[in-house]
Scaffold this active site. Sequence first.
Site, mmCIF file in Angstrom:
data_model
loop_
_atom_site.group_PDB
_atom_site.id
_atom_site.type_symbol
_atom_site.label_atom_id
_atom_site.label_comp_id
_atom_site.label_asym_id
_atom_site.label_seq_id
_atom_site.Cartn_x
_atom_site.Cartn_y
_atom_site.Cartn_z
ATOM 1 N N GLU A 79 0.678 0.134 0.710
ATOM 2 C CA GLU A 79 0.009 0.735 0.226
ATOM 3 C C GLU A 79 -0.794 -0.203 -0.867
ATOM 4 O O GLU A 79 -2.188 0.235 -1.855
ATOM 5 C CB GLU A 79 0.036 2.187 -0.038
ATOM 6 C CG GLU A 79 0.318 2.746 0.900
ATOM 7 C CD GLU A 79 1.224 2.623 1.636
ATOM 8 O OE1 GLU A 79 1.667 3.562 2.699
ATOM 9 O OE2 GLU A 79 2.342 1.975 0.897
ATOM 10 N N VAL A 80 -0.138 -0.621 -2.827
ATOM 11 C CA VAL A 80 -0.364 -0.209 -3.171
ATOM 12 C C VAL A 80 -1.979 -2.029 -3.176
ATOM 13 O O VAL A 80 -2.286 -1.866 -3.716
ATOM 14 C CB VAL A 80 0.283 -1.058 -3.968
ATOM 15 C CG1 VAL A 80 1.087 -2.438 -3.814
ATOM 16 C CG2 VAL A 80 0.810 -1.711 -5.750
#
Length: 260
Positions: A134-135
């Site tokens: 996600e990051v």
Amino acid sequence: MITLDMNGAVAIISLNRPERRNALTQAMLGDIERIADDLRGRADVRAVVLRGEGSDFSVGADISDMQARLADPAPLALARRSAQLGARVMRALMGIDQPTICALQGVATGGAMCMATACDFRLAATGARLGYGEVKIGINLMWNALGPLVALIGPARAKRMVMTGALLDADMVYGWGLVDEVVPAAELDARALALASELAGLPPLAVQMIKRSINAVAHALDGAILHADADQWLLATQSADFAEALIAFREKRPGQFSGN
């Protein structure tokens, strides 16, 4: 795209979108939530296996599906409810009273790994690569998934996985306790079914009470701490870095991030 099969007293949930590497859509997540809720009340089911068809367990959220949802001009209150679906899937999987086993092959990342940590046991194929990406597109890990991850591997290793977004080899995370066994890829499904059958053959009342008690201890504070992660996601998707990350993803280049 989600199938349910029975092998004796073992229910087998399969992600069945191999042509898209089992990328998860909202519709698929809704099906998983409904199936999990249904299995919980079935006396004929003594154990559950979660697996994926094809070469990968799942590459996580379908980016095009996510972009379509973000482009929907629905009121923010409705968008917030939609963003909470992943957390409901986690609660549904963790709420299955019967023991659950997740079989991981190829790549398993993002929401797919969230679902894996909602299961009681994780088996990985040799060479599997696991992580939370996600990051890399400028968003937080949501789905109330940090609690189960930290409970399994501790805060420092959880930070490494979630803050870097790196895919880590199954053998490495086996040493951390994220997966319980690493087996040859050709044997993964058979080993998952064998473990599920072993658990299904034990006294179900005792097994299920033990599971519920251990989960209650391990996740006692999760709800109080992680309730706002969907709101954090909604904020993150409004950032310039999120927009840049999606463009960089499509153009297959490193992102140029500003912190805005």
